[in-house]
Design a protein around this motif. Structure first.
Motif, PDB file in Angstrom:
ATOM      1  N   ALA A 273     -38.534   0.004  33.845  1.00  0.00           N
ATOM      2  CA  ALA A 273     -38.890   1.205  33.387  1.00  0.00           C
ATOM      3  C   ALA A 273     -37.660   2.135  33.126  1.00  0.00           C
ATOM      4  CB  ALA A 273     -39.359   1.967  34.653  1.00  0.00           C
ATOM      5  N   PHE A 274     -36.513   1.786  33.664  1.00  0.00           N
ATOM      6  CA  PHE A 274     -35.199   2.712  33.284  1.00  0.00           C
ATOM      7  C   PHE A 274     -34.764   2.131  31.612  1.00  0.00           C
ATOM      8  CE2 PHE A 274     -33.299   3.015  37.927  1.00  0.00           C
ATOM      9  CZ  PHE A 274     -34.468   3.970  38.236  1.00  0.00           C
ATOM     10  N   LYS A 275     -34.736   0.938  31.641  1.00  0.00           N
ATOM     11  CA  LYS A 275     -34.332   0.336  30.548  1.00  0.00           C
ATOM     12  C   LYS A 275     -35.180   0.667  29.116  1.00  0.00           C
ATOM     13  CE  LYS A 275     -30.615  -1.990  29.012  1.00  0.00           C
ATOM     14  NZ  LYS A 275     -29.328  -1.410  29.082  1.00  0.00           N
ATOM     15  N   LEU A 276     -36.383   0.546  29.520  1.00  0.00           N
ATOM     16  CA  LEU A 276     -37.432   0.977  28.355  1.00  0.00           C
ATOM     17  C   LEU A 276     -37.299   2.354  27.975  1.00  0.00           C
ATOM     18  CD1 LEU A 276     -40.387  -1.320  29.352  1.00  0.00           C
ATOM     19  CD2 LEU A 276     -38.741  -1.723  27.563  1.00  0.00           C
ATOM     20  N   SER A 277     -37.252   3.152  29.315  1.00  0.00           N
ATOM     21  CA  SER A 277     -36.927   4.596  28.798  1.00  0.00           C
ATOM     22  C   SER A 277     -35.760   5.080  28.255  1.00  0.00           C
ATOM     23  CB  SER A 277     -37.243   5.257  30.221  1.00  0.00           C
ATOM     24  OG  SER A 277     -38.568   5.117  30.893  1.00  0.00           O
TER      25      SER A 277
ATOM     26  N   PRO B 107     -26.820  -4.615  30.544  1.00  0.00           N
ATOM     27  CA  PRO B 107     -28.301  -4.916  30.874  1.00  0.00           C
ATOM     28  C   PRO B 107     -28.897  -4.845  32.212  1.00  0.00           C
ATOM     29  CG  PRO B 107     -26.348  -6.722  29.986  1.00  0.00           C
ATOM     30  CD  PRO B 107     -25.642  -5.502  30.409  1.00  0.00           C
ATOM     31  N   ALA B 108     -30.186  -4.729  32.177  1.00  0.00           N
ATOM     32  CA  ALA B 108     -30.831  -4.347  33.265  1.00  0.00           C
ATOM     33  C   ALA B 108     -30.576  -5.590  34.603  1.00  0.00           C
ATOM     34  CB  ALA B 108     -32.209  -4.207  33.099  1.00  0.00           C
TER      35      ALA B 108
ATOM     36  N   LEU C 152     -36.442  -9.151  38.312  1.00  0.00           N
ATOM     37  CA  LEU C 152     -35.814 -10.072  37.245  1.00  0.00           C
ATOM     38  C   LEU C 152     -36.752 -10.778  36.381  1.00  0.00           C
ATOM     39  CD1 LEU C 152     -32.530 -11.785  38.920  1.00  0.00           C
ATOM     40  CD2 LEU C 152     -32.468  -9.906  37.355  1.00  0.00           C
ATOM     41  N   ILE C 153     -37.825 -11.010  37.005  1.00  0.00           N
ATOM     42  CA  ILE C 153     -38.907 -11.542  36.280  1.00  0.00           C
ATOM     43  C   ILE C 153     -39.444 -10.465  35.183  1.00  0.00           C
ATOM     44  CG2 ILE C 153     -41.563 -12.304  36.407  1.00  0.00           C
ATOM     45  CD1 ILE C 153     -40.629 -13.625  39.079  1.00  0.00           C
TER      46      ILE C 153
ATOM     47  N   GLY D 255     -36.937  -8.266  27.720  1.00  0.00           N
ATOM     48  CA  GLY D 255     -36.797  -9.184  26.725  1.00  0.00           C
ATOM     49  C   GLY D 255     -35.334 -10.047  27.001  1.00  0.00           C
ATOM     50  N   GLU D 256     -34.754  -9.683  28.071  1.00  0.00           N
ATOM     51  CA  GLU D 256     -33.500 -10.324  28.510  1.00  0.00           C
ATOM     52  C   GLU D 256     -33.485 -11.773  28.965  1.00  0.00           C
ATOM     53  OE1 GLU D 256     -31.187  -7.934  31.115  1.00  0.00           O
ATOM     54  OE2 GLU D 256     -31.519  -5.942  30.124  1.00  0.00           O
TER      55      GLU D 256
END
Length: 291
Positions: A24-28, A96-97, A258-259, A266-267
């Motif tokens: 959620a952090f990374k997408l936001s 990267p997340a 991580l999953i 997409g990492e």
């Protein structure tokens, strides 16, 4: 009344929420900058916590807080959420997340180190072992496995991620003498942090992000990461017959995270991330192990 099954259900619900927040952090942050994310997540968290207290019939407790308790809330709110999440979101913006998330788990090691000068506690042998093992994992993740070359993919991002653990540890140390209801105290802290966050947004960002996707992500972060996860975790510990069994559930969260990062962000999860995460969690397990 103690109920281990109920405690496990609440614990697993908390783990499920924690597992989603890195994604959620990374997408936001693809739509908002760190300060915008903090502002709207904090507002959402305040609403979620206020609703929780209203359902429990405890919302009126806010009006009964003393001036000293509000002053404490302003100081604690400056640490969390203001400083902590500003730094953490900035780290996620740079890293990267899959890297930022495991590094954040070292906060427990940071806490044990800061407890020595601030609380007068002694550093035990297993604390030193945990420090060496966990920070070895940090180096593995940060260098993408190139330990001998010591070339960090993002030195600034790593520094911010580790700095956030210092702020989080300081927040918990400062809160050790807080005798308020935990949810009431957290809501008061968040309310007191809002003027600081709004001022920072007005000075360094834009209060009108113009992205519904970003606002939706911020609302998710505020309701689940900053709000309900805290409530369900407290409930799990309160119901537990054996609190250690519930606490051990947190070791599921980073792997589930991580999953989700792989499929939704997409990492491609690097082998160095898995090795480093295992080292960090091994260090935490060593620290928790009874003598």
């Amino acid at each position: 009344m103690p109920d281990q099954k109920k405690a496990t259900r609440y614990g697993l619900a908390t783990v499920a929420m924690w597992s989603t927040v890195a994604t959620a952090f990374k997408l936001s942050l693809a739509h908002l900058d760190p300060l915008q994310l903090l502002l709207y997540a904090s507002l959402s968290s305040c609403l979620a916590l206020a609703a929780t207290l209203a359902v429990r019939g405890k919302l009126g407790a806010l009006t009964r807080l003393s001036r000293a308790q509000w002053k404490r809330s302003f100081a604690l709110g400056a640490l969390n959420p203001f400083l902590y999440y500003t730094i953490l979101f900035a780290a996620y913006d740079l890293l990267p997340a899959q890297e930022a998330q495991p590094l954040n788990y070292t906060w427990a090691i940071t806490l044990s180190l800061l407890a020595v000068p601030l609380l007068g506690q002694k550093l035990r042998g297993r604390d030193l072992l945990a420090l060496v093992v966990s920070y070895s994992g940090v180096v593995v993740i940060s260098t993408h496995g190139d330990i001998l070359g010591m070339r960090f993919a993002s030195p600034s991002g790593v520094a911010l991620a580790l700095a956030s653990t210092v702020i989080w540890a300081l927040y918990w140390i400062a809160g050790t003498k807080d005798d308020r209801d935990p949810v009431v105290g957290l809501l008061a802290n968040f309310l007191c942090s809002l003027p600081l966050t709004l001022l920072a947004v007005l000075c360094f960002s834009d209060p009108f992000p113009g992205s519904l996707a970003g606002l939706g992500g911020a609302a998710y972060v505020g309701v689940f990461e900053m709000g309900l996860a805290f409530v369900t975790w407290l409930t799990a510990l309160k119901c537990a017959v054996n609190a250690a069994r519930v606490a051990n559930l947190i070791f599921l969260s980073p792997f589930l995270s991580l999953i989700l990062i792989h499929f939704f962000v997409g990492e491609e999860i690097l082998p160095s991330t898995m090795v480093g995460l295992v080292l960090i969690l091994a260090g935490l397990a060593a620290q928790r192990r009874k003598s």
